[in-house]
Design an enzyme around this catalytic site. Structure first.
Site, PDB file in Angstrom:
ATOM      1  N   GLY A  61     -42.040  35.912 -27.921  1.00  0.00           N
ATOM      2  CA  GLY A  61     -40.645  36.172 -28.261  1.00  0.00           C
ATOM      3  C   GLY A  61     -39.679  35.909 -27.130  1.00  0.00           C
ATOM      4  N   SER A  62     -39.996  34.943 -26.258  1.00  0.00           N
ATOM      5  CA  SER A  62     -39.052  34.658 -25.172  1.00  0.00           C
ATOM      6  C   SER A  62     -37.722  34.168 -25.739  1.00  0.00           C
ATOM      7  CB  SER A  62     -39.632  33.649 -24.184  1.00  0.00           C
ATOM      8  OG  SER A  62     -39.718  32.363 -24.754  1.00  0.00           O
ATOM      9  N   ASN A  63     -37.777  33.471 -26.862  1.00  0.00           N
ATOM     10  CA  ASN A  63     -36.519  33.023 -27.463  1.00  0.00           C
ATOM     11  C   ASN A  63     -35.722  34.186 -28.049  1.00  0.00           C
ATOM     12  OD1 ASN A  63     -36.070  30.121 -27.142  1.00  0.00           O
ATOM     13  ND2 ASN A  63     -38.026  29.884 -28.215  1.00  0.00           N
ATOM     14  N   MET A 117     -45.036  31.006 -36.406  1.00  0.00           N
ATOM     15  CA  MET A 117     -46.179  30.122 -36.587  1.00  0.00           C
ATOM     16  C   MET A 117     -46.700  30.083 -38.022  1.00  0.00           C
ATOM     17  SD  MET A 117     -46.288  28.911 -33.592  1.00  0.00           S
ATOM     18  CE  MET A 117     -47.855  28.015 -33.491  1.00  0.00           C
ATOM     19  N   ARG A 118     -45.909  30.538 -38.984  1.00  0.00           N
ATOM     20  CA  ARG A 118     -46.343  30.496 -40.381  1.00  0.00           C
ATOM     21  C   ARG A 118     -45.608  29.369 -41.114  1.00  0.00           C
ATOM     22  NH1 ARG A 118     -50.788  32.650 -40.589  1.00  0.00           N
ATOM     23  NH2 ARG A 118     -50.578  32.711 -42.848  1.00  0.00           N
ATOM     24  N   ASN A 148     -35.075  26.505 -36.932  1.00  0.00           N
ATOM     25  CA  ASN A 148     -36.357  26.549 -36.228  1.00  0.00           C
ATOM     26  C   ASN A 148     -36.236  25.788 -34.915  1.00  0.00           C
ATOM     27  OD1 ASN A 148     -39.238  27.004 -35.945  1.00  0.00           O
ATOM     28  ND2 ASN A 148     -39.520  24.834 -36.435  1.00  0.00           N
ATOM     29  N   HIS A 163     -38.651  23.617 -32.194  1.00  0.00           N
ATOM     30  CA  HIS A 163     -39.969  22.974 -32.117  1.00  0.00           C
ATOM     31  C   HIS A 163     -40.102  22.268 -30.767  1.00  0.00           C
ATOM     32  CE1 HIS A 163     -43.609  21.075 -33.613  1.00  0.00           C
ATOM     33  NE2 HIS A 163     -43.180  19.961 -33.069  1.00  0.00           N
TER      34      HIS A 163
END
Lengths: 222, 222
Positions: free
Chosen positions: B39-41, B117-118, B134, B136
């Site tokens: 969860g760094s973002n 990651m889902r 998102n 990436h």
């Protein structure tokens, strides 16, 4: 309605580190150039040789299209040139066999595709193993094949660029030597973007040739 | 044997032009964050809000893995958090339906996948049309899917990066908002490269959220 926001950011202004500058080698590389269009990369390679940036000589410029502007350019630069019109050959392989014969006759050791719009065959690859370079106007593996600039523009990416790579049989594949990133700007046109990509092509192509000659043994583990 | 030569060049040091800086809007965006890992973002978005760079509030952090470090991080940041363990749902659709219910219950208007990651389903997309972002770790369309950093490293490209995009049903597709380019260095490791990409992720993600809120009407022609 305002235009979609278009953004690209770059981590590093330049990554051609000093220790990556190719060392001068004793024997000039003997280059055979293949071109289909205006041949601006032919001119840039000739300039890099003239300025001492690239220790090489252009043995011959082969072109496949009788109306290609590269013919005139080669003439002006005083380079040996040869038209091998693909329409006069029964197959891709037959054209490539003629190209191989011409390259050998002109004692070329390296094959430089400077805007070569023909699909290569095994005949050419086998004749110059690990000695064929191509430049492609995208950050491969994105947008291989024809109209790479238009493909990138249409897809909505914010960063594209160009790639110099060794040529393998699959189109626009093979080990990558150098890439350069180019931003896509708001309201970019295909022409404006292509021009900005070409500026980068002209920067990296001569350097990539020198680096390939220097390092291909390393890349291939010889 | 020396290492293969690894080179990347960048046309422009930075392209976040001043006129692309998002204007402050009157109502804070209400964000629902989805995270699977550290969860760094999440932290970076919280910091951007705290510093006034992003006019938003985090309504809830939803995570799918009971051991994800993001739980601890959300706790420390004083954020509402909710575990929806994918292993406890019969299908992807069932998980997404629970996510939608939780996001609505927490009055989130935007869905921010901060290392999620889902694979998403139509249920989530339909519930937040044009409101799911998102990030990436590649320059899409290169290297979609899992292990993008390793894919890039293995492929031999010299430039990779990260992409913030709207989410569509196909994995890592949808209109691109911002990209950042990151060089691959000689002797790079997957860890070192991932770290350098994350530095860029943290730069562009808060900006992309603000820009999306500001410009998505334009992107979609509304």
């Amino acid at each position: 309605m305002t235009e979609p926001t278009v953004l690209a950011t770059f981590a590093t202004p330049s990554l051609v580190a000093p220790d990556h500058q190719p060392a001068p080698s004793s024997n000039p590389l003997r280059l055979g150039l293949l071109a289909s269009g205006s041949g601006s990369n032919v001119e840039v390679i000739a300039q890099a040789i003239a300025s001492g940036q690239l220790n090489a000589q252009i043995q011959v410029v082969i072109y496949n299209n009788p109306t290609a502007k590269v013919a005139e350019r080669a003439e002006r630069l005083g380079l040996a040139k040869l038209l091998l019109n693909h329409r006069e050959f029964a197959s891709r392989a037959a054209l490539d066999q003629a190209i191989v014969a011409a390259l050998k006759a002109h004692q070329a050791d390296w094959v430089i595709m400077a805007g070569w719009m023909r699909i290569v065959t095994q005949d050419l690859i086998d004749a110059f193993p690990r000695r064929i370079l191509n430049i492609h106007p995208s950050l491969l593996p994105s947008f291989p094949g024809a109209n790479a600039v238009e493909q990138a523009l249409k897809s909505g990416v914010k960063i594209t660029g160009c790639t110099v790579h060794y040529v393998e049989l699959a189109v626009d594949s093979g080990p990558i030597i150098i890439q350069a990133a180019v931003p896509i700007l708001p309201n970019d046109t295909s022409e404006a973007l292509h021009q900005r990509i070409q500026v980068q092509e002209h920067r990296i192509f001569p350097l990539a040739i020198a680096l390939a000659a220097q390092s291909d043994a390393a890349i291939y583990g010889e």
